[in-house]
Design a protein around this motif. Structure first.
Motif, PDB file in Angstrom:
ATOM      1  N   LEU A 176       0.813  -1.216   0.000  1.00  0.00           N
ATOM      2  CA  LEU A 176       0.000   0.000   0.000  1.00  0.00           C
ATOM      3  C   LEU A 176       0.850   1.270   0.000  1.00  0.00           C
ATOM      4  CD1 LEU A 176      -2.759  -1.054   2.571  1.00  0.00           C
ATOM      5  CD2 LEU A 176      -2.855  -1.152   0.071  1.00  0.00           C
ATOM      6  N   ASP A 177       2.162   1.098  -0.157  1.00  0.00           N
ATOM      7  CA  ASP A 177       3.085   2.239  -0.154  1.00  0.00           C
ATOM      8  C   ASP A 177       2.854   3.083   1.091  1.00  0.00           C
ATOM      9  OD1 ASP A 177       5.109   3.897  -1.031  1.00  0.00           O
ATOM     10  OD2 ASP A 177       3.806   5.109  -2.309  1.00  0.00           O
ATOM     11  N   SER A 178       2.900   2.429   2.223  1.00  0.00           N
ATOM     12  CA  SER A 178       2.591   3.063   3.494  1.00  0.00           C
ATOM     13  C   SER A 178       3.616   2.624   4.536  1.00  0.00           C
ATOM     14  CB  SER A 178       1.165   2.685   3.929  1.00  0.00           C
ATOM     15  OG  SER A 178       0.786   3.349   5.099  1.00  0.00           O
ATOM     16  N   SER A 179       3.401   3.016   5.783  1.00  0.00           N
ATOM     17  CA  SER A 179       4.271   2.612   6.885  1.00  0.00           C
ATOM     18  C   SER A 179       3.575   1.527   7.703  1.00  0.00           C
ATOM     19  CB  SER A 179       4.592   3.797   7.777  1.00  0.00           C
ATOM     20  OG  SER A 179       3.427   4.249   8.452  1.00  0.00           O
ATOM     21  N   GLU A 180       4.348   0.782   8.465  1.00  0.00           N
ATOM     22  CA  GLU A 180       3.760  -0.240   9.317  1.00  0.00           C
ATOM     23  C   GLU A 180       2.854   0.385  10.375  1.00  0.00           C
ATOM     24  OE1 GLU A 180       5.921  -3.682  10.740  1.00  0.00           O
ATOM     25  OE2 GLU A 180       7.593  -3.182   9.416  1.00  0.00           O
TER      26      GLU A 180
END
Length: 339
Positions: A176-180
């Protein structure tokens, strides 16, 4: 592991090699897109976009993740794009052609369609990752799919990737091109909403699919429904049963409310009768619904009825009043001859 030779052939434009790589994942990707979108047709469109994007981008596949995870990443983001595009469309609406009694609740219009069991064979039996929180069959039932539609697109994708498919948080963050941290926050909110939306039915008390107990209960419903025996239908319901008709926003709960609604339908039909053809949708018993009258033996499709069972009773009736969906179940638009 993906065969290096097969991957190289596909990256060089070998369509047969590409099909050999992706065909094992097509059906599960379609179900994945359906979970996100709630629509079979939209899921098919997104699946085709996914395969086209994978074909064009195969040279950039670096194998840091598995081919399956890479395909899921593409499919998830294409599905999220489709949801954003759908958000620009007016919500679906369907006016009932008769006066209706006051509903128990007015819900939200959703693009929800049933999914044929015939297309689920071999898909929901596959083992999810170790972090999955749900049984595979539960995640394609109508109640679960309907509850997902109340999550934001990002929450929906996060919960499906983590709790349904069992991908690790780091994998979901990359997809999702995001952070954990962002993934964990979205997951927490999604779980809270889903817990509120999912009905509190006792799954362990439901009869096994295609078991004698299920067949008896389903047959009793069909006989009563086709005979316009409203009392007979209502007697099969749990006290807190629901009747819903997506995308119609009117929802009826309880035997009295459902009986009142069915009575109005029977009055409006003026002698026209229903004929039901058994099928299965979303791992649940279902019927294609046809309507005829005394003037002709030809019965015309009106849609699909899906039953949610609990013990020896019916906990929910979901009516889809779009006859075109029957073609996806391999069923005809009309029936000839007497029942």
């Amino acid at each position: 592991m993906v065969s290096e030779r097969l991957l190289m052939r596909a990256a060089r434009g070998d369509e047969e090699a590409f099909r050999e790589l992706t065909d094992p994942h097509r059906r599960e990707l379609h179900v994945h897109c359906y979970r996100i979108l709630g629509s079979m047709q939209d899921a098919e469109d997104v699946l085709q976009e996914t395969l086209l994007a994978a074909w064009r981008g195969l040279e950039r596949f670096e194998q840091r993740a598995s081919l399956r995870a890479w395909l899921y990443q593409i499919a998830t983001n294409r599905a999220l794009n489709a949801l954003r595009d759908a958000g620009r469309r007016p919500p679906p609406s369907l006016e009932l052609p008769f006066d209706v009694p006051a509903p128990s609740r007015v819900g939200e219009p959703t693009f929800l369609e049933p999914y044929p069991d015939a297309l689920l064979e071999g898909v929901i039996d596959s083992s999810p990752g170790p972090d999955a929180r749900y049984e595979a069959t539960e995640t394609v039932e109508l109640a679960f799919i309907a509850a997902l539609q109340h999550l934001s697109p990002r929450q929906r994708a996060t919960l499906i990737l983590r709790d349904v498919l069992g991908f690790h948080a780091a994998e979901v963050a990359e997809m999702l091109d995001s952070s954990e941290d962002s993934v964990k926050g979205a997951l927490k909110r999604a779980r809270a909403t889903l817990e509120q939306r999912l009905p509190s039915t006792d799954r362990d008390r439901s009869p096994l699919a295609n078991s004698p107990a299920e067949r008896v209960l389903v047959r009793r419903f069909a006989d009563a429904f086709q005979a316009d025996d409203i009392d007979g239908v209502v007697a099969l319901l749990t006290e807190d049963a629901w009747l819903t008709m997506p995308p119609v926003t009117l929802e009826y709960q309880g035997r009295s409310a459902i009986a009142s609604f069915l009575g109005e339908v029977a009055t409006w039909r003026r002698g026209q009768r229903y004929r039901l053809t058994p099928t299965r949708a979303n791992t649940q018993p279902a019927f294609a619904c046809y309507r005829t009258n005394a003037d002709t033996p030809v019965a015309h499709a009106t849609g699909l009825v899906v039953l949610t069972l609990q013990g020896e009773q019916i906990a929910a009736i979901t009516q889809f009043m779009d006859p075109s969906i029957l073609s996806r179940f391999g069923l005809p638009p009309t029936l000839n001859g007497e029942r």
